[in-house]
Scaffold this motif. Structure first.
Motif, PDB file in Angstrom:
ATOM      1  N   LEU A  10      -4.687  -0.027  10.503  1.00 30.57           N
ATOM      2  CA  LEU A  10      -5.997  -0.129   9.861  1.00 30.57           C
ATOM      3  C   LEU A  10      -5.895  -0.508   8.381  1.00 30.57           C
ATOM      4  O   LEU A  10      -6.556  -1.457   7.933  1.00 30.57           O
ATOM      5  CB  LEU A  10      -6.750   1.186  10.030  1.00 30.57           C
ATOM      6  CG  LEU A  10      -8.177   1.169   9.523  1.00 30.57           C
ATOM      7  CD1 LEU A  10      -9.021   0.185  10.312  1.00 30.57           C
ATOM      8  CD2 LEU A  10      -8.800   2.552   9.597  1.00 30.57           C
ATOM      9  N   VAL A  11      -5.073   0.208   7.630  1.00 31.84           N
ATOM     10  CA  VAL A  11      -4.994  -0.081   6.194  1.00 31.84           C
ATOM     11  C   VAL A  11      -4.407  -1.471   5.927  1.00 31.84           C
ATOM     12  O   VAL A  11      -4.983  -2.240   5.147  1.00 31.84           O
ATOM     13  CB  VAL A  11      -4.235   1.022   5.435  1.00 31.84           C
ATOM     14  CG1 VAL A  11      -4.111   0.662   3.965  1.00 31.84           C
ATOM     15  CG2 VAL A  11      -4.963   2.341   5.573  1.00 31.84           C
ATOM     16  N   PRO A  12      -3.281  -1.859   6.558  1.00 27.47           N
ATOM     17  CA  PRO A  12      -2.807  -3.227   6.340  1.00 27.47           C
ATOM     18  C   PRO A  12      -3.866  -4.281   6.664  1.00 27.47           C
ATOM     19  O   PRO A  12      -4.029  -5.250   5.910  1.00 27.47           O
ATOM     20  CB  PRO A  12      -1.602  -3.341   7.281  1.00 27.47           C
ATOM     21  CG  PRO A  12      -1.092  -1.945   7.391  1.00 27.47           C
ATOM     22  CD  PRO A  12      -2.304  -1.072   7.349  1.00 27.47           C
ATOM     23  N   GLY A  15      -2.916   9.090  15.328  1.00 30.82           N
ATOM     24  CA  GLY A  15      -3.966   8.806  14.358  1.00 30.82           C
ATOM     25  C   GLY A  15      -3.393   8.293  13.054  1.00 30.82           C
ATOM     26  O   GLY A  15      -3.860   7.291  12.494  1.00 30.82           O
ATOM     27  N   VAL A  16      -2.339   8.957  12.566  1.00 26.41           N
ATOM     28  CA  VAL A  16      -1.720   8.547  11.299  1.00 26.41           C
ATOM     29  C   VAL A  16      -1.105   7.161  11.436  1.00 26.41           C
ATOM     30  O   VAL A  16      -1.287   6.291  10.571  1.00 26.41           O
ATOM     31  CB  VAL A  16      -0.626   9.557  10.877  1.00 26.41           C
ATOM     32  CG1 VAL A  16       0.033   9.101   9.596  1.00 26.41           C
ATOM     33  CG2 VAL A  16      -1.229  10.930  10.693  1.00 26.41           C
ATOM     34  N   LEU A  51      -6.306  -4.306   3.821  1.00 29.43           N
ATOM     35  CA  LEU A  51      -5.734  -4.937   2.624  1.00 29.43           C
ATOM     36  C   LEU A  51      -5.708  -6.452   2.787  1.00 29.43           C
ATOM     37  O   LEU A  51      -6.031  -7.200   1.859  1.00 29.43           O
ATOM     38  CB  LEU A  51      -4.317  -4.404   2.385  1.00 29.43           C
ATOM     39  CG  LEU A  51      -4.246  -2.941   1.944  1.00 29.43           C
ATOM     40  CD1 LEU A  51      -2.814  -2.424   2.021  1.00 29.43           C
ATOM     41  CD2 LEU A  51      -4.779  -2.784   0.522  1.00 29.43           C
ATOM     42  N   HIS A  78      -3.728   4.522  11.579  1.00 32.61           N
ATOM     43  CA  HIS A  78      -4.381   4.360  10.286  1.00 32.61           C
ATOM     44  C   HIS A  78      -3.462   3.683   9.270  1.00 32.61           C
ATOM     45  O   HIS A  78      -3.814   2.669   8.676  1.00 32.61           O
ATOM     46  CB  HIS A  78      -4.857   5.709   9.740  1.00 32.61           C
ATOM     47  CG  HIS A  78      -5.443   5.599   8.377  1.00 32.61           C
ATOM     48  ND1 HIS A  78      -4.690   5.730   7.236  1.00 32.61           N
ATOM     49  CD2 HIS A  78      -6.703   5.306   7.976  1.00 32.61           C
ATOM     50  CE1 HIS A  78      -5.469   5.538   6.183  1.00 32.61           C
ATOM     51  NE2 HIS A  78      -6.697   5.281   6.608  1.00 32.61           N
ATOM     52  N   ASP A  79      -2.247   4.237   9.110  1.00 33.34           N
ATOM     53  CA  ASP A  79      -1.380   3.762   8.024  1.00 33.34           C
ATOM     54  C   ASP A  79      -0.752   2.410   8.303  1.00 33.34           C
ATOM     55  O   ASP A  79      -0.487   1.650   7.376  1.00 33.34           O
ATOM     56  CB  ASP A  79      -0.272   4.790   7.758  1.00 33.34           C
ATOM     57  CG  ASP A  79      -0.800   5.989   6.985  1.00 33.34           C
ATOM     58  OD1 ASP A  79      -2.024   6.053   6.777  1.00 33.34           O
ATOM     59  OD2 ASP A  79       0.001   6.857   6.596  1.00 33.34           O
ATOM     60  N   PHE A  80      -0.487   2.112   9.565  1.00 30.45           N
ATOM     61  CA  PHE A  80       0.255   0.886   9.848  1.00 30.45           C
ATOM     62  C   PHE A  80      -0.576  -0.199  10.518  1.00 30.45           C
ATOM     63  O   PHE A  80      -0.096  -1.297  10.733  1.00 30.45           O
ATOM     64  CB  PHE A  80       1.499   1.204  10.678  1.00 30.45           C
ATOM     65  CG  PHE A  80       2.448   2.100   9.939  1.00 30.45           C
ATOM     66  CD1 PHE A  80       3.231   1.592   8.901  1.00 30.45           C
ATOM     67  CD2 PHE A  80       2.519   3.454  10.227  1.00 30.45           C
ATOM     68  CE1 PHE A  80       4.076   2.420   8.185  1.00 30.45           C
ATOM     69  CE2 PHE A  80       3.369   4.289   9.523  1.00 30.45           C
ATOM     70  CZ  PHE A  80       4.148   3.770   8.491  1.00 30.45           C
TER      71      PHE A  80
END
Lengths: 141, 381
Positions: A48-50, A40-41, A53, A44-46
């Protein structure tokens, strides 16, 4: 400070209880739980967020300033609601034995949600423009 | 010719948006924390209700329907809040650790606690949402793992609040747009509002599975609320493997108390005094619906075998396997005058998928424990 230390200690104890509960599982289930926790992390971090952005950068380039707030607002609503709806949209839990679960047309439902969101965004833009005297060309702000 | 340069690792200052600000994070975070705490509290109630020796009362009849509906709604509300909150603080992910010293240790400790919180929070929402659709793409037990990770989330959340308390206090004094640099696009206030709207929309689009008058609005709900006799089911007679045994004319209900036992046909049961009860079926997956049941009061059956008040009962199903083939009914439910061995639903005979020839229906109980196709009631010593 003492309150914070106390809170911190309580938090660590509560989380440790959860970890202890997790460790009661057999090894295979524990590994699977670990994969889901880390997965999940990572997603999300690598991913979804990129992507978010990147989309933000593109929108800043493409959209005139007066459109940015309503369009971004609409995308936040639609994007987060869509992620929430991934299990129903995918329909992987459907069960031939039980027609009472996942028994709606979710694609149509999602399209309605998207349509209503777009309508709300357009209305917001029109209201903002109506509130301003010059319209998009005026560059008042 | 030079070799391709690897792109530089981003730093916090590479994210210039004015929205990456503690004033946004603290506000969205406060709502997120509240939703997680509500989900945790209602989750504990659900966990307790599923314990064989649950001491929860049998009233109010709609108790479990409310708490489990709120549990799933609160979790659903968390999704947009968590995503916005994590986006807001994302630049902090790229903060360089301080030089080795006491600060480094603190830094590592804080990052670890945040990492645990984020992992556990995403895990809870992802597994919970999948469970609502009865989708289990993992090997672990949903119930025990979701329960264990809930403690991890709440513990890590309390640690996080302890660490951030000064920042939160500072961020929450004064308006969200205090010292906000001017600019185009979404404002801080706009982002906080958008997160709240998205969260409300997510709930509205799913809660119809438990709030009947919102069914038409909840286009993304895993249940439309339809089903045999206007009531959804979780397990069909075919999936339970009871189609033949449930319709067999040789069906008998055994009621056992020590050495005393009686055997009743469905006709015998129908000949007893019938009680009507309007009781909800409320499932752990968050859906619920009201049913108008009719049947024999469980207490009347226990009286037939001379069971004293205050007796707990083991209820067995015709089902030959499955975790809920046998359930333990604590005394407060067995003695409740609304607890029925139901024979009818909505003025008709119970349909086979709802547990024909007879099922248990008790007030304020999780749906999984409302045993269908009941074959035996045994009073516990």
């Amino acid at each position: 400070m003492r309150t914070r230390l106390l809170l911190g200690a309580v938090g660590v104890a509560v989380a440790a209880y959860g970890a202890w509960l997790l460790l009661q599982q057999d090894r295979a289930d524990l590994v699977d739980t670990g994969v889901w926790l880390a997965g999940g992390v990572v997603l999300h971090d690598f991913v979804l967020v990129p992507l978010t952005l990147l989309l933000g950068l593109v929108l800043i380039r493409l959209l005139p300033a007066y459109l940015r707030a309503p369009v971004v607002g609409g995308l936040v609503v639609l994007g987060t609601v869509t992620l929430m709806a991934v299990p129903v949209l995918g329909g992987w839990g459907a069960n031939a034995d039980n027609p009472t679960i996942l028994d709606r047309n979710y694609t149509a439902g999602w399209l309605v949600v998207a349509g209503v969101t777009i309508l709300a965004v357009v209305l917001t833009i029109m209201l903002t423009l109506g509130g301003r005297s010059g319209g998009p060309g005026a560059r008042r702000r | 010719m030079t070799a391709l340069k690897t792109p530089p690792i981003p730093e916090q200052r590479d994210f210039p948006s004015r929205l990456h600000h503690p004033r946004v994070a603290a506000r969205v975070g406060a709502w997120l924390g509240i939703c997680f705490l509500v989900a945790f509290a209602t989750g504990l109630i659900s966990h307790l209700a599923q314990q064989p020796d649950s001491w929860l009362p049998s009233r109010p009849v709609w108790g479990y329907r409310l708490t489990q509906g709120v549990h799933v709604a609160a979790g659903t509300a968390c999704v947009p809040l968590l995503l916005v909150k994590l986006w807001t603080v994302y630049p902090r992910f790229w903060i360089r650790p301080p030089r080795p010293s006491r600060e480094l240790l603190l830094h590592v400790a804080e990052r670890t606690s945040v990492g645990v919180l984020v992992a556990a929070a995403i895990f809870q929402l992802a597994t919970g949402l999948a469970n609502v659709t009865t989708w289990y793409p993992w090997s672990f037990s949903f119930r025990s793992t979701h329960f264990a990770v809930a403690w991890v989330v709440i513990g890590a959340l309390v640690v996080h609040i302890a660490v951030k308390l000064p920042v939160v206090r500072e961020a929450l004094t004064g308006p969200v747009d205090q010292d906000e640099p001017p600019g185009d696009g979404l404002s801080r206030r706009g982002l906080v509002r958008t997160a709240g709207i998205a969260s409300a929309v997510a709930v509205l689009l799913t809660v119809g599975g438990t709030v009947p008058w919102l069914r038409k609005v909840s286009v993304l709900s895993a249940r439309s609320g339809d089903g045999p006799q206007d009531l959804p089911i979780n397990k069909s007679a075919r999936a339970a493997g009871v189609t033949a045994s449930a319709t067999d004319p040789a069906y008998r209900l055994e009621v056992v108390h020590g050495a005393t036992s009686i055997s009743l046909t469905r006709g015998d049961l129908l000949a007893m005094p019938q009680t009507a009860a309007g009781l909800p079926i409320a499932c752990v997956e968050g859906w619920s619906a009201h049913g108008d049941w009719s049947g024999v009061r469980l207490r009347d059956l226990l009286d037939l075998v001379g069971a004293p008040r205050g007796s707990a009962v083991t209820v067995s199903s015709l089902q030959e396997q499955g975790a809920f083939r046998m359930t333990h009914l604590p005394a407060q439910f067995a003695d409740d005058e609304l607890t029925l061995l139901a024979l009818g639903l909505g003025g008709e005979a119970l349909s086979i998928d709802h547990g024909y020839p007879a099922r248990l229906i008790a007030p304020n109980r999780p749906g999984v424990l409302q045993t269908k196709w009941v074959s035996r009631l045994e009073v516990e010593a």
